[in-house]
Design an enzyme around this catalytic site. Structure first.
Site, PDB file in Angstrom:
ATOM      1  N   LEU A 195      87.514  47.724  37.314  1.00 54.99           N
ATOM      2  CA  LEU A 195      86.874  46.714  38.155  1.00 54.99           C
ATOM      3  C   LEU A 195      86.291  47.315  39.432  1.00 54.99           C
ATOM      4  O   LEU A 195      85.739  46.594  40.256  1.00 54.99           O
ATOM      5  CB  LEU A 195      87.890  45.623  38.521  1.00 54.99           C
ATOM      6  CG  LEU A 195      88.384  44.756  37.354  1.00 54.99           C
ATOM      7  CD1 LEU A 195      89.515  43.846  37.804  1.00 54.99           C
ATOM      8  CD2 LEU A 195      87.248  43.945  36.764  1.00 54.99           C
ATOM      9  N   THR A 254      90.265  58.077  38.773  1.00 51.18           N
ATOM     10  CA  THR A 254      91.467  57.448  38.251  1.00 51.18           C
ATOM     11  C   THR A 254      92.047  58.342  37.159  1.00 51.18           C
ATOM     12  O   THR A 254      91.579  59.475  36.949  1.00 51.18           O
ATOM     13  CB  THR A 254      91.162  56.015  37.761  1.00 51.18           C
ATOM     14  OG1 THR A 254      92.382  55.369  37.415  1.00 51.18           O
ATOM     15  CG2 THR A 254      90.200  56.013  36.594  1.00 51.18           C
ATOM     16  N   LYS A 300      93.201  62.804  38.505  1.00 47.49           N
ATOM     17  CA  LYS A 300      93.540  62.878  39.931  1.00 47.49           C
ATOM     18  C   LYS A 300      93.986  64.271  40.375  1.00 47.49           C
ATOM     19  O   LYS A 300      93.756  64.648  41.521  1.00 47.49           O
ATOM     20  CB  LYS A 300      94.598  61.834  40.277  1.00 47.49           C
ATOM     21  CG  LYS A 300      94.081  60.402  40.158  1.00 47.49           C
ATOM     22  CD  LYS A 300      95.120  59.397  40.638  1.00 47.49           C
ATOM     23  CE  LYS A 300      94.577  57.975  40.545  1.00 47.49           C
ATOM     24  NZ  LYS A 300      95.540  56.983  41.078  1.00 47.49           N
ATOM     25  N   ASN A 328      92.409  60.553  44.621  1.00 45.85           N
ATOM     26  CA  ASN A 328      91.663  59.496  43.936  1.00 45.85           C
ATOM     27  C   ASN A 328      90.266  59.326  44.538  1.00 45.85           C
ATOM     28  O   ASN A 328      89.517  58.445  44.132  1.00 45.85           O
ATOM     29  CB  ASN A 328      92.420  58.164  43.989  1.00 45.85           C
ATOM     30  CG  ASN A 328      92.328  57.498  45.356  1.00 45.85           C
ATOM     31  OD1 ASN A 328      92.257  58.177  46.382  1.00 45.85           O
ATOM     32  ND2 ASN A 328      92.348  56.180  45.376  1.00 45.85           N
ATOM     33  N   ASP A 370      94.970  55.751  47.697  1.00 51.16           N
ATOM     34  CA  ASP A 370      96.085  54.981  47.137  1.00 51.16           C
ATOM     35  C   ASP A 370      97.209  54.883  48.162  1.00 51.16           C
ATOM     36  O   ASP A 370      97.867  53.847  48.290  1.00 51.16           O
ATOM     37  CB  ASP A 370      96.631  55.645  45.871  1.00 51.16           C
ATOM     38  CG  ASP A 370      95.738  55.449  44.659  1.00 51.16           C
ATOM     39  OD1 ASP A 370      95.000  54.445  44.615  1.00 51.16           O
ATOM     40  OD2 ASP A 370      95.786  56.300  43.752  1.00 51.16           O
ATOM     41  N   GLY A 390     110.146  54.415  38.323  1.00 56.33           N
ATOM     42  CA  GLY A 390     109.164  55.306  37.726  1.00 56.33           C
ATOM     43  C   GLY A 390     108.983  56.568  38.533  1.00 56.33           C
ATOM     44  O   GLY A 390     109.307  56.608  39.732  1.00 56.33           O
ATOM     45  N   GLY A 408     105.991  58.816  37.920  1.00 56.70           N
ATOM     46  CA  GLY A 408     104.692  59.384  37.577  1.00 56.70           C
ATOM     47  C   GLY A 408     103.771  59.493  38.774  1.00 56.70           C
ATOM     48  O   GLY A 408     104.208  59.589  39.929  1.00 56.70           O
ATOM     49  N   TYR A 451      98.637  44.610  37.140  1.00 61.48           N
ATOM     50  CA  TYR A 451      97.985  43.345  37.497  1.00 61.48           C
ATOM     51  C   TYR A 451      97.382  42.631  36.296  1.00 61.48           C
ATOM     52  O   TYR A 451      96.773  41.568  36.447  1.00 61.48           O
ATOM     53  CB  TYR A 451      96.902  43.547  38.573  1.00 61.48           C
ATOM     54  CG  TYR A 451      95.790  44.503  38.235  1.00 61.48           C
ATOM     55  CD1 TYR A 451      94.696  44.102  37.469  1.00 61.48           C
ATOM     56  CD2 TYR A 451      95.813  45.813  38.708  1.00 61.48           C
ATOM     57  CE1 TYR A 451      93.668  44.974  37.173  1.00 61.48           C
ATOM     58  CE2 TYR A 451      94.778  46.687  38.418  1.00 61.48           C
ATOM     59  CZ  TYR A 451      93.716  46.272  37.657  1.00 61.48           C
ATOM     60  OH  TYR A 451      92.691  47.145  37.368  1.00 61.48           O
TER      61      TYR A 451
END
Length: 273
Positions: free
Chosen positions: A17, A63, A67, A88, A104, A127, A129, A217
């Site tokens: 988006l 993205t 990265k 990013n 970010d 997480g 990552g 999202y």
């Protein structure tokens, strides 16, 4: 009219988006010569693609999975991108070289601060990552206390320790089987892929006032976010971060203040559609 171009690089990228957000910003800011597109690009293809871009290219959003590769094409890397080990954002400099940054992190700080997070907050990250790396940097900027990283693999936590050391951040690892117990922190940041945290929705005894950031999202709300909101927690979504990091990129690419309201409205309309 001078033409300027920007794009988001990644693979897969058709779902992004980012063009909606950036192009709405250009229109609202009166930047008639600007355009923003998507480019399908694997990490191995990124150096060659960037090297072949003409002088009209002002900036690139990067993205997954590029990265880390973005750092290698930059003549200069921001301290936060270097600490996190990922960028990013690539910004074209007047001499034609590229500057790498990580919005970010600044975006995460912005949305968490807006949700009421204050210095000294206790932080748990689900997480280990790439998004978890940005979460650690955000925690460092927010002057949080020790951070607990809950991961499915112990060696994944070990891979984050150099990042924490570079950020001067105290890090504790925990096993995924113990995740629910660690959700009592002031701030919980879920950075795991879709579906992984769903079983926690019925297992966590949420503390009202906790801030939950869920990097997902789509679909929204996630089961985790829905359970936290029902318990009185404040919720921040990956969509909030998507907008905040794009605002930072827009301003670095163009040098003008981002028309945030117009960008947010375009994003909301795209999601509704």
């Amino acid at each position: 009219m001078t033409v300027y171009r920007a794009a988001v690089l990644g693979k897969p990228i058709a779902h992004s988006l980012s063009p909606v957000i950036h192009n709405a910003g250009y229109a609202a800011a009166g930047l008639t010569g600007w355009s923003y597109t998507r480019i399908e690009c694997a990490a191995s293809e990124l150096p060659g693609l960037v090297a072949g871009l003409g002088p009209e290219w002002a900036g690139l959003s990067v993205t997954m999975p590029g990265k880390e590769a973005a750092l290698a094409v930059a003549a200069e890397v921001s301290p936060v991108a270097a600490a996190v080990g990922a960028a990013n954002t690539l910004v074209r400099r007047p001499d034609g070289s590229w500057y790498a940054d990580n919005t970010d992190v600044s975006g995460m700080v912005e949305v968490l601060t807006g949700a009421g997070v204050r210095p000294g907050a206790t932080v748990t990250v689900f997480g280990a990552g790439g998004t978890a790396r940005a979460a650690l940097a955000a925690a460092a900027r927010l002057a949080s206390g020790p951070v607990t990283v809950v991961a499915r693999r112990a060696d994944a936590v070990d891979e984050l320790r150099p990042v924490a050391d570079a950020l001067d951040l105290a890090l504790t690892g925990a096993d995924w089987s113990d995740a629910a117990r660690h959700a009592g922190a002031d701030v919980v940041l879920s950075t795991v892929p879709r579906g992984v945290a769903d079983p926690l929705a019925g297992a966590v005894a949420w503390r009202p006032g906790t801030v939950l950031f869920d990097a997902l999202y789509d679909p929204w709300p996630t089961p985790l976010a829905a359970s936290a909101e029902a318990a009185g927690c404040r919720i921040v979504s990956g969509l909030d971060l998507l907008l905040a990091q794009a605002v930072g990129q827009f301003e670095q690419f163009t040098g003008v203040a981002a028309p945030r309201a117009a960008m947010a409205a375009a994003l909301a309309a795209a999601r509704a559609g």
